[in-house]
Design a protein around this motif. Structure first.
Motif, PDB file in Angstrom:
ATOM      1  N   VAL A 122       2.448  42.895  59.263  1.00  0.00           N
ATOM      2  CA  VAL A 122       3.032  43.805  59.778  1.00  0.00           C
ATOM      3  C   VAL A 122       3.224  44.650  58.976  1.00  0.00           C
ATOM      4  O   VAL A 122       4.371  44.437  59.442  1.00  0.00           O
ATOM      5  CB  VAL A 122       3.356  43.613  61.301  1.00  0.00           C
ATOM      6  CG1 VAL A 122       3.177  44.225  62.453  1.00  0.00           C
ATOM      7  CG2 VAL A 122       2.417  42.446  62.210  1.00  0.00           C
ATOM      8  N   SER A 123       2.197  45.772  58.883  1.00  0.00           N
ATOM      9  CA  SER A 123       3.161  47.163  58.531  1.00  0.00           C
ATOM     10  C   SER A 123       2.978  48.063  59.440  1.00  0.00           C
ATOM     11  O   SER A 123       2.503  48.325  60.443  1.00  0.00           O
ATOM     12  CB  SER A 123       2.320  47.383  57.338  1.00  0.00           C
ATOM     13  OG  SER A 123       1.456  47.155  56.633  1.00  0.00           O
ATOM     14  N   PRO A 124       4.364  48.900  59.338  1.00  0.00           N
ATOM     15  CA  PRO A 124       5.656  49.066  60.456  1.00  0.00           C
ATOM     16  C   PRO A 124       4.150  50.590  60.377  1.00  0.00           C
ATOM     17  O   PRO A 124       3.699  50.737  59.370  1.00  0.00           O
ATOM     18  CB  PRO A 124       5.853  49.980  59.909  1.00  0.00           C
ATOM     19  CG  PRO A 124       6.969  48.548  59.627  1.00  0.00           C
ATOM     20  CD  PRO A 124       5.626  48.092  58.593  1.00  0.00           C
ATOM     21  N   PRO A 125       3.669  50.402  61.300  1.00  0.00           N
ATOM     22  CA  PRO A 125       2.920  52.062  61.622  1.00  0.00           C
ATOM     23  C   PRO A 125       3.770  53.683  61.373  1.00  0.00           C
ATOM     24  O   PRO A 125       5.127  53.739  61.702  1.00  0.00           O
ATOM     25  CB  PRO A 125       2.194  52.203  63.247  1.00  0.00           C
ATOM     26  CG  PRO A 125       3.834  51.313  64.325  1.00  0.00           C
ATOM     27  CD  PRO A 125       4.962  50.209  62.714  1.00  0.00           C
ATOM     28  N   GLU A 126       2.898  54.845  61.035  1.00  0.00           N
ATOM     29  CA  GLU A 126       3.823  55.603  60.588  1.00  0.00           C
ATOM     30  C   GLU A 126       3.589  56.679  61.988  1.00  0.00           C
ATOM     31  O   GLU A 126       4.797  57.413  61.989  1.00  0.00           O
ATOM     32  CB  GLU A 126       2.755  56.672  59.801  1.00  0.00           C
ATOM     33  CG  GLU A 126       2.730  55.846  58.457  1.00  0.00           C
ATOM     34  CD  GLU A 126       2.188  56.923  57.896  1.00  0.00           C
ATOM     35  OE1 GLU A 126       1.603  57.858  58.078  1.00  0.00           O
ATOM     36  OE2 GLU A 126       2.284  56.498  56.148  1.00  0.00           O
ATOM     37  N   ASN A 127       2.607  56.291  62.725  1.00  0.00           N
ATOM     38  CA  ASN A 127       3.211  56.885  64.603  1.00  0.00           C
ATOM     39  C   ASN A 127       4.566  57.131  64.467  1.00  0.00           C
ATOM     40  O   ASN A 127       5.380  56.013  65.075  1.00  0.00           O
ATOM     41  CB  ASN A 127       2.626  57.109  65.198  1.00  0.00           C
ATOM     42  CG  ASN A 127       0.808  56.595  64.780  1.00  0.00           C
ATOM     43  OD1 ASN A 127       0.291  56.458  63.371  1.00  0.00           O
ATOM     44  ND2 ASN A 127      -0.028  57.725  65.137  1.00  0.00           N
ATOM     45  N   PRO A 128       5.294  57.698  65.493  1.00  0.00           N
ATOM     46  CA  PRO A 128       5.884  57.395  66.425  1.00  0.00           C
ATOM     47  C   PRO A 128       5.860  56.990  67.273  1.00  0.00           C
ATOM     48  O   PRO A 128       5.106  56.770  68.037  1.00  0.00           O
ATOM     49  CB  PRO A 128       6.804  58.745  66.614  1.00  0.00           C
ATOM     50  CG  PRO A 128       5.344  60.037  66.822  1.00  0.00           C
ATOM     51  CD  PRO A 128       4.454  59.348  66.194  1.00  0.00           C
ATOM     52  N   VAL A 129       7.358  55.386  67.592  1.00  0.00           N
ATOM     53  CA  VAL A 129       6.888  54.245  68.182  1.00  0.00           C
ATOM     54  C   VAL A 129       8.578  55.248  69.522  1.00  0.00           C
ATOM     55  O   VAL A 129       9.182  55.248  69.320  1.00  0.00           O
ATOM     56  CB  VAL A 129       7.909  53.424  68.231  1.00  0.00           C
ATOM     57  CG1 VAL A 129       7.611  52.006  69.013  1.00  0.00           C
ATOM     58  CG2 VAL A 129       6.334  53.320  66.834  1.00  0.00           C
ATOM     59  N   GLU A 130       7.701  55.167  70.637  1.00  0.00           N
ATOM     60  CA  GLU A 130       8.575  55.428  72.138  1.00  0.00           C
ATOM     61  C   GLU A 130       8.610  54.399  72.222  1.00  0.00           C
ATOM     62  O   GLU A 130       7.671  53.350  73.214  1.00  0.00           O
ATOM     63  CB  GLU A 130       7.881  56.683  72.227  1.00  0.00           C
ATOM     64  CG  GLU A 130       7.627  57.923  72.030  1.00  0.00           C
ATOM     65  CD  GLU A 130       8.814  59.143  71.375  1.00  0.00           C
ATOM     66  OE1 GLU A 130       9.913  58.485  72.773  1.00  0.00           O
ATOM     67  OE2 GLU A 130       7.984  59.392  70.220  1.00  0.00           O
ATOM     68  N   GLN A 131       9.699  54.088  73.169  1.00  0.00           N
ATOM     69  CA  GLN A 131      10.227  53.089  74.423  1.00  0.00           C
ATOM     70  C   GLN A 131       9.615  53.698  75.592  1.00  0.00           C
ATOM     71  O   GLN A 131       9.594  54.877  76.257  1.00  0.00           O
ATOM     72  CB  GLN A 131      11.446  53.149  74.764  1.00  0.00           C
ATOM     73  CG  GLN A 131      12.533  52.327  72.762  1.00  0.00           C
ATOM     74  CD  GLN A 131      13.548  52.042  72.445  1.00  0.00           C
ATOM     75  OE1 GLN A 131      14.261  51.566  73.895  1.00  0.00           O
ATOM     76  NE2 GLN A 131      14.888  51.382  71.894  1.00  0.00           N
ATOM     77  N   VAL A 132       8.793  52.437  75.987  1.00  0.00           N
ATOM     78  CA  VAL A 132       9.196  52.858  77.700  1.00  0.00           C
ATOM     79  C   VAL A 132       9.755  52.127  78.386  1.00  0.00           C
ATOM     80  O   VAL A 132       9.747  50.371  78.233  1.00  0.00           O
ATOM     81  CB  VAL A 132       7.340  52.684  77.767  1.00  0.00           C
ATOM     82  CG1 VAL A 132       7.227  53.833  77.646  1.00  0.00           C
ATOM     83  CG2 VAL A 132       6.690  51.533  77.183  1.00  0.00           C
ATOM     84  N   SER A 133       9.698  51.983  79.827  1.00  0.00           N
ATOM     85  CA  SER A 133      10.874  50.750  80.838  1.00  0.00           C
ATOM     86  C   SER A 133       9.781  50.688  81.948  1.00  0.00           C
ATOM     87  O   SER A 133       9.185  51.378  82.001  1.00  0.00           O
ATOM     88  CB  SER A 133      12.786  51.239  80.439  1.00  0.00           C
ATOM     89  OG  SER A 133      12.943  51.172  79.775  1.00  0.00           O
ATOM     90  N   ASP A 134      10.674  49.537  82.816  1.00  0.00           N
ATOM     91  CA  ASP A 134       9.689  49.664  83.926  1.00  0.00           C
ATOM     92  C   ASP A 134       9.667  50.975  85.019  1.00  0.00           C
ATOM     93  O   ASP A 134      11.009  51.667  84.889  1.00  0.00           O
ATOM     94  CB  ASP A 134      11.030  47.806  84.915  1.00  0.00           C
ATOM     95  CG  ASP A 134      10.179  47.691  86.269  1.00  0.00           C
ATOM     96  OD1 ASP A 134       9.046  47.509  86.072  1.00  0.00           O
ATOM     97  OD2 ASP A 134      10.365  47.989  86.695  1.00  0.00           O
ATOM     98  N   GLY A 135       9.329  51.542  85.363  1.00  0.00           N
ATOM     99  CA  GLY A 135       8.397  52.548  86.386  1.00  0.00           C
ATOM    100  C   GLY A 135       8.559  53.894  85.509  1.00  0.00           C
ATOM    101  O   GLY A 135       8.334  54.462  86.141  1.00  0.00           O
ATOM    102  N   ASP A 136       8.661  53.626  84.410  1.00  0.00           N
ATOM    103  CA  ASP A 136       8.137  54.429  84.120  1.00  0.00           C
ATOM    104  C   ASP A 136       6.003  55.215  83.898  1.00  0.00           C
ATOM    105  O   ASP A 136       5.796  54.915  83.896  1.00  0.00           O
ATOM    106  CB  ASP A 136       7.852  54.991  82.304  1.00  0.00           C
ATOM    107  CG  ASP A 136       9.902  55.038  81.809  1.00  0.00           C
ATOM    108  OD1 ASP A 136      10.262  55.086  82.416  1.00  0.00           O
ATOM    109  OD2 ASP A 136       9.928  54.589  80.297  1.00  0.00           O
ATOM    110  N   THR A 137       6.142  56.077  82.781  1.00  0.00           N
ATOM    111  CA  THR A 137       4.614  56.573  83.249  1.00  0.00           C
ATOM    112  C   THR A 137       4.323  56.939  82.069  1.00  0.00           C
ATOM    113  O   THR A 137       4.657  58.185  81.698  1.00  0.00           O
ATOM    114  CB  THR A 137       4.280  58.022  84.779  1.00  0.00           C
ATOM    115  OG1 THR A 137       4.924  59.071  84.717  1.00  0.00           O
ATOM    116  CG2 THR A 137       4.571  57.293  86.271  1.00  0.00           C
TER     117      THR A 137
END
Length: 231
Positions: A122-137
């Motif tokens: 697996v090569s890490p993507p160049e795109n930004p990785v954003e964390q999401v949590s329960d209840g986020d939209t």
């Protein structure tokens, strides 16, 4: 490979694993906006996914966001092959560092050990990785934490688009849903709790997408209730 499940909702059958595209303006009758890609298959699926997106009538530049249900080689491996895709990637918080390549899976869990062995593919993507949590939209989708298959596994449900994307929390087999099994999960007791919790909180939706097996074009919410109530 490409199947229209509903207006603005597309299923990409990548031979053993699924990805989805949702045009939220079309699927939600104007209630949302943007084009959402969900999961990306194995490392060699990038070009197939690009072809499927084109067959559905879209280009990579049309995609506004990528929703990842969880970190596994068959769901994030294709991200690095989506050359020219300029969109943020959203991942459940416990899995986000793995997707970004900043942390390795744990070796002390049988599933984690397998993920660790496969991490080199697996090569890490160049795109930004954003964390999401329960209840986020994200767009019209609400994030539901559904740990068990992986610690950061999440489901995405859009009431506006009438779509529930459950990743590997469950899989379709013989026309019904089955919980993620022990061999493929960090903890099957958490899988069971996550199914029950999602059933208790998710709104109604028609299309139910899974990571493996055939998605359901209608009565998706009822299908979720069936597996949650099964003993």
């Amino acid at each position: 490979m490409v199947t229209r499940l509903a207006d603005g909702v597309w299923w990409f059958d990548l031979r053993g694993v699924n990805a989805y595209l949702i045009d939220e303006a079309v699927a939600g009758d104007g209630a949302g906006s943007g084009v959402t890609l969900v999961d990306a298959g194995l490392p060699w699926h990038g070009s197939r996914l690009v072809e499927g997106i084109a067959e559905a009538g879209y280009e990579l530049r049309d995609i506004d966001r990528i929703l990842v249900t969880h970190y596994d080689v068959d769901h994030v491996g294709g991200l690095a092959g989506l050359d020219g895709l300029d969109a943020p990637i959203y991942v459940g918080a416990p899995d986000a560092e793995l997707v970004a390549g900043r942390r390795r899976p744990p070796w002390h869990n049988h599933k984690g050990l397998f993920q660790r062995a496969m991490a080199g593919f697996v090569s890490p993507p160049e795109n930004p990785v954003e964390q999401v949590s329960d209840g986020d939209t994200v767009g019209t989708f609400t994030v539901y934490a559904t740990p068990g298959h992986t610690p950061g596994h999440v489901a995405y449900v859009s009431e506006a688009a009438s779509v529930g994307l459950l990743g590997d929390l469950v899989r379709e087999s013989g026309g019904s849903l089955q919980p993620s099994p022990w061999l493929l999960s960090y903890a099957t007791d958490e899988v069971a709790r996550s199914i029950a919790d999602l059933d208790g909180r998710a709104p109604a939706f028609e299309v139910l997408g899974v990571g493996h097996g055939r998605p359901f074009e209608r009565d998706g919410r009822d299908r979720l209730a069936e597996v949650a109530n099964r003993r």
